[in-house]
Design an enzyme around this catalytic site. Structure first.
Site, PDB file in Angstrom:
ATOM      1  N   ASP A  10      34.689  41.276  46.262  1.00 46.46           N
ATOM      2  CA  ASP A  10      35.723  41.840  45.380  1.00 46.46           C
ATOM      3  C   ASP A  10      35.513  41.342  43.942  1.00 46.46           C
ATOM      4  O   ASP A  10      36.031  41.928  42.990  1.00 46.46           O
ATOM      5  CB  ASP A  10      37.105  41.370  45.857  1.00 46.46           C
ATOM      6  CG  ASP A  10      37.985  42.530  46.260  1.00 46.46           C
ATOM      7  OD1 ASP A  10      37.588  43.673  45.998  1.00 46.46           O
ATOM      8  OD2 ASP A  10      39.058  42.287  46.822  1.00 46.46           O
TER       9      ASP A  10
ATOM     10  N   GLN B 227      42.911  41.753  52.093  1.00 47.57           N
ATOM     11  CA  GLN B 227      43.697  42.821  51.463  1.00 47.57           C
ATOM     12  C   GLN B 227      44.991  42.261  50.867  1.00 47.57           C
ATOM     13  O   GLN B 227      45.738  41.561  51.554  1.00 47.57           O
ATOM     14  CB  GLN B 227      44.000  43.916  52.503  1.00 47.57           C
ATOM     15  CG  GLN B 227      44.664  45.142  51.932  1.00 47.57           C
ATOM     16  CD  GLN B 227      43.804  45.886  50.921  1.00 47.57           C
ATOM     17  OE1 GLN B 227      42.645  46.160  51.167  1.00 47.57           O
ATOM     18  NE2 GLN B 227      44.373  46.199  49.770  1.00 47.57           N
TER      19      GLN B 227
ATOM     20  N   LYS C 128      38.073  51.355  53.732  1.00 47.40           N
ATOM     21  CA  LYS C 128      36.927  50.453  53.515  1.00 47.40           C
ATOM     22  C   LYS C 128      36.096  50.331  54.793  1.00 47.40           C
ATOM     23  O   LYS C 128      34.875  50.413  54.775  1.00 47.40           O
ATOM     24  CB  LYS C 128      37.439  49.068  53.065  1.00 47.40           C
ATOM     25  CG  LYS C 128      37.966  49.103  51.637  1.00 47.40           C
ATOM     26  CD  LYS C 128      38.822  47.902  51.274  1.00 47.40           C
ATOM     27  CE  LYS C 128      39.483  48.134  49.916  1.00 47.40           C
ATOM     28  NZ  LYS C 128      40.504  47.151  49.575  1.00 47.40           N
TER      29      LYS C 128
END
Ligand code: NAD
Length: 302
Positions: A121, A98, A54
């Site tokens: 997200d 994460q 990412k």
């Protein structure tokens, strides 16, 4: 006739080129740089590899990007303080924590602490609700389902009025992709059925799908005879079915298989995604797209 293979790798590259142009323009015209922070707790190798991917992509696109590494024993209170710090940081438009988090931390509490307007997200309950309402309300679509929609649209399949069958009802893939496809508007407006472990006749539902999206996590669950000839098949499943020696590195690497019997299915479907190289490469790209969108919204850029 063999199906068209929908390459997520190619579509993701195409979207990244579009995003880079958008980012350059934002910098030039408005002095705005999209900012993404990834928070990693502990040193789970898979998590390290995900956040590294990412960060690398964010860097390549010219974002302000920062990875915040926290020890595995960081307290829940300290992690919440960190999230709050980035919620208030004007350079940051997207915050990604994460997963998984260590057991002593309440994952839900941490995810819900992220400002919904920086939740790139798309898993915050407010964004789940916004997606459900649809239209302009939907701010950040969750990345894997958003990537699936892009693959369908860019492969030229008509979604309006199409019978879409989704196998799987998880909160990260099944439910959100079903929600996306049933909204009124471009790239959606489909008639959607969700099937799952409680469904009586999986085969009968799959057989009438113009667009079949499979996210069950069961290798080879969908048999070739369940596929409607000429349909579009999106295989989200990523299943490790063994290991093999990599010719490139000389190391053992996992053998990955999807939820659909690809070799047989490609002789029946009109288009199909491979595993790997289908849905997988789209997820990070859609995270970048959400971050650019967030930066634009925060800066009031149309
Ligand atoms: P999950 O385990 O949370 O959900 C699976 C769903 O499939 C459940 O709702 C279950 O009801 C349904 N299901 C399972 N077995 C079934 C069966 N035999 N018949 C009917 N329904 C069945 O999984 P998930 O997180 O949604 O992920 C699904 C798959 O997609 C996994 O293989 C995962 O690795 C993969 N995945 C890939 C990406 C990506 O490529 N970027 C992202 C997310 C998930």
């Amino acid at each position: 006739m063999s199906a068209k293979i929908i390459s997520g790798t190619e579509v993701a590259t195409q979207i990244r080129v579009e995003l880079k142009k958008e980012v350059d323009e934002m910098k030039e015209k408005h002095g705005v740089v999209p900012g993404l922070v990834t928070i990693l707790v502990g040193s789970n190798p898979a998590s390290i590899s995900y956040v590294t991917g990412k960060q690398k992509t964010a860097h390549e696109l010219g974002f302000y990007s920062h990875q915040d590494d926290q020890p595995a024993d960081v307290s829940e209170a300290d992690l919440l303080k960190l999230v709050d710090k980035y919620n208030k940081d004007p350079k940051v438009h997207g915050i990604l924590v994460q997963l998984p988090l260590p057991k002593h931390i309440d994952e839900k509490k941490v995810l819900n602490a992220i400002d919904p307007d920086k939740d790139v997200d798309g898993f915050h309950p407010i964004n789940v609700g916004r997606l459900m309402i649809g239209g302009d309300e939907a701010k950040f679509l969750p990345c894997t389902p958003a990537g699936i929609q892009e693959l369908i649209v860019r492969s030229g399949y008509e979604t309006s009025g199409a019978e879409v069958v989704v196998v799987g009802r998880s909160n990260i893939v099944g439910k959100p992709i079903a929600n996306i496809m049933l909204q009124k508007g471009k790239g959606a407006n489909s008639t959607v059925t969700i099937v799952h472990t409680g469904t009586k006749d999986l085969e009968a539902h799959c057989k009438r799908a113009d667009i079949l999206i499979v996210a069950a996590g069961v290798p080879g669950l969908v048999k070739p005879q369940w596929i409607k000839p000429g349909s579009c098949v999106i295989d989200v499943g990523v299943n490790r079915v063994g290991e093999k020696l990599s010719e490139k590195t000389g190391k053992m690497i996992p053998i990955l298989k999807g939820d659909v019997d690809f070799d047989a299915a490609k002789e029946i479907a009109g288009a199909i995604t491979p595993v790997p190289g289908g849905v997988g490469p789209m997820t990070i790209t859609m995270l970048m797209k959400n971050t650019v969108k967030s930066a634009k919204i925060h800066a009031g850029i149309k």
